[in-house]
Design an enzyme around this catalytic site. Structure first.
Site, short mmCIF file in Angstrom:
data_model
loop_
_atom_site.label_atom_id
_atom_site.label_comp_id
_atom_site.label_asym_id
_atom_site.label_seq_id
_atom_site.Cartn_x
_atom_site.Cartn_y
_atom_site.Cartn_z
N GLU A 131 -2.57 -10.49 -2.96
CA GLU A 131 -2.21 -12.13 -2.34
C GLU A 131 -2.02 -12.26 -1.59
O GLU A 131 -1.83 -13.22 -0.30
CB GLU A 131 -1.21 -12.50 -3.80
CG GLU A 131 -2.03 -12.14 -4.99
CD GLU A 131 -3.30 -13.04 -5.32
OE1 GLU A 131 -3.58 -14.01 -4.70
OE2 GLU A 131 -3.37 -12.90 -6.49
N CYS A 141 -13.35 -8.23 -1.81
CA CYS A 141 -13.93 -7.33 -1.73
C CYS A 141 -14.99 -6.65 -2.02
O CYS A 141 -14.65 -6.87 -2.93
CB CYS A 141 -12.73 -6.57 -0.32
SG CYS A 141 -13.49 -4.63 0.13
N CYS A 168 -11.57 -4.12 5.42
CA CYS A 168 -10.98 -4.86 5.41
C CYS A 168 -9.31 -5.44 6.50
O CYS A 168 -8.85 -6.28 7.53
CB CYS A 168 -10.04 -5.42 4.01
SG CYS A 168 -10.84 -6.02 2.56
ZN LIG Z 1 -7.93 -12.59 -5.15
ZN LIG Z 2 -11.97 -3.95 1.43
#
Ligand SMILES: [Zn+2]
Ligand SMILES: [Zn+2]
Length: 177
Positions: A131, A141, A168
């Protein structure tokens, strides 16, 4: 120096909060503190669902922001929902500053299994990092091991790590926050 602040919402197991703080601090390299004044969630309770409206809690959390806040993460043991879903493990404001996570459906006892405090702590950390990731503009992702993978059941949470995949992680620095 800005702070990542943990806001207890209702009665939260002190042990969960105490363990979550240092783990989150490690994940985001931000100092982390617990806000001593908890938020009473009763205004967001809906009797017909016996659940608490997550978005209303997020909105109320804005009042806890101060100049020193980097992000505020609400931590609760009550069951959260948004109208289009039966429940949510958590919710975040995309781009920040507030996010909320619930331990309610992370405990083994919710599923009729023997309690496992360590597992519950790991699950809560993953959902918290997930979060907070949204508050940093990260979207979902495709890598199921990445903490930003979506989870609609605890089994999915257990599959993922508590860390961001390299893609990410790289995104964090693109967004410039
Ligand atoms: Zn989420
Ligand atoms: Zn990721």
């Amino acid at each position: 120096m800005k702070l990542l602040e943990l806001l207890p919402i209702g009665n939260v197991d002190g042990r969960l909060l105490m363990e979550l703080g240092p783990a989150i601090r490690e994940a985001f390299h931000m100092p982390c503190e617990v806000i001593p004044r908890p938020l009473d969630p009763e205004f967001a309770f809906y009797g017909e669902r016996q659940q608490y409206h997550s978005s209303e809690l997020l909105e109320r959390m804005q009042y806890f922001l101060s100049r020193g806040s980097w992000r505020i993460l609400g931590v609760t043991s009550v069951d959260l929902y948004i109208p289009i879903l039966t429940f949510v493990f958590g919710e975040a404001q995309m781009g920040g500053p507030c996010a909320i996570v619930s331990a309610h459906r992370l405990s083994q006892s919710f599923y009729g299994l023997p309690p496992d405090a360590e597992l519950e702590g790991h699950r809560l950390l993953k959902e918290a990092v997930h979060e907070i990731g949204h508050t940093l503009n990260l979207t979902h992702c495709d890598d199921y091991r990445c903490v930003m993978a979506p989870s609609h059941a605890v089994e999915w949470i257990d599959l993922k790590e508590s860390t961001l995949c390299p893609a990410c992680y790289g995104q964090l620095f693109v967004s410039g926050d």
